[in-house]
Enzyme design. Structure first.
Site, short mmCIF file in Angstrom:
data_model
loop_
_atom_site.label_atom_id
_atom_site.label_comp_id
_atom_site.label_asym_id
_atom_site.label_seq_id
_atom_site.Cartn_x
_atom_site.Cartn_y
_atom_site.Cartn_z
CG ASN A 196 -11.17 5.92 0.61
OD1 ASN A 196 -12.25 6.44 0.86
ND2 ASN A 196 -10.54 6.09 -0.54
CB SER A 213 -11.86 9.08 -2.14
OG SER A 213 -11.32 7.90 -2.72
CG ASP A 271 -6.56 5.39 -0.58
OD1 ASP A 271 -7.73 5.53 -0.19
OD2 ASP A 271 -6.24 4.71 -1.56
CG ASN A 274 -8.06 6.42 -4.17
OD1 ASN A 274 -7.09 5.70 -4.38
ND2 ASN A 274 -8.50 6.69 -2.96
CG ASP A 315 -13.15 7.42 -5.57
OD1 ASP A 315 -12.10 8.01 -5.21
OD2 ASP A 315 -13.73 6.59 -4.86
CD GLU A 366 -3.09 -0.56 -0.06
OE1 GLU A 366 -3.17 0.63 -0.43
OE2 GLU A 366 -3.78 -1.47 -0.56
#
Length: 148
Positions: free
Chosen positions: A78, A69, A71, A65, A67, A54
């Site tokens: 998220n 959003s 992280d 991301n 979309d 990650e």
């Protein structure tokens, strides 16, 4: 007391060096002290693999991301679901600011990750863990680490 001291020492070392990376074995020690070995059936090796795929052990990593959003932190948690980043509506299921996930003492990120893993999907919440860690031999992640 030893647990708090180790976490303090690791976080102090990171702060002094202004580094955002934690070594694999230092992370293994902190995760073991926070009782993650065997937590919800996942080994320390699972947790180390998750942190590596990650964030590459980067405590201060933030990723946007597709979309929109974001992280955050070592486990790339998220902001839409788990923490409040004040950028958009968040369910804030871990009841914390996303900036807390970037703290070198790691506790906020560990507690939120434990909450995520305690859910029905476990570590399957992380696509990268499913792709690169799930069902694979992972014991090499602890090679050379001296754990108590």
């Amino acid at each position: 007391m030893t647990k708090v001291l180790l976490i303090y020492l690791v976080s102090s070392f990171l702060a002094l060096n202004q580094a955002s990376l934690i070594s694999r074995c230092d992370l293994a020690q902190v995760l073991q002290l926070e009782d993650l070995d065997g937590f919800e059936g996942y080994s320390l090796s699972d947790w180390l693999c998750l942190a590596f795929v990650e964030s590459k052990f980067n405590i201060s990593k933030i990723n946007e991301n597709a979309d929109g959003s974001f992280d955050y932190g070592l486990f790339q948690i998220n902001g839409h679901y788990w923490c409040n980043d004040y950028k958009s509506h968040s369910e804030n299921l871990c009841h914390m600011d996303c900036q807390d996930l970037l703290n070198p003492n790691l506790l906020a990120g560990i507690h939120c990750a434990k909450r995520i893993v305690s859910g029905v999907r476990g570590m399957n919440n992380w696509v990268e863990w499913r792709l690169h860690c799930s069902g694979r031999p992972l014991s090499y992640w602890l090679t050379g680490c001296r754990l108590g």
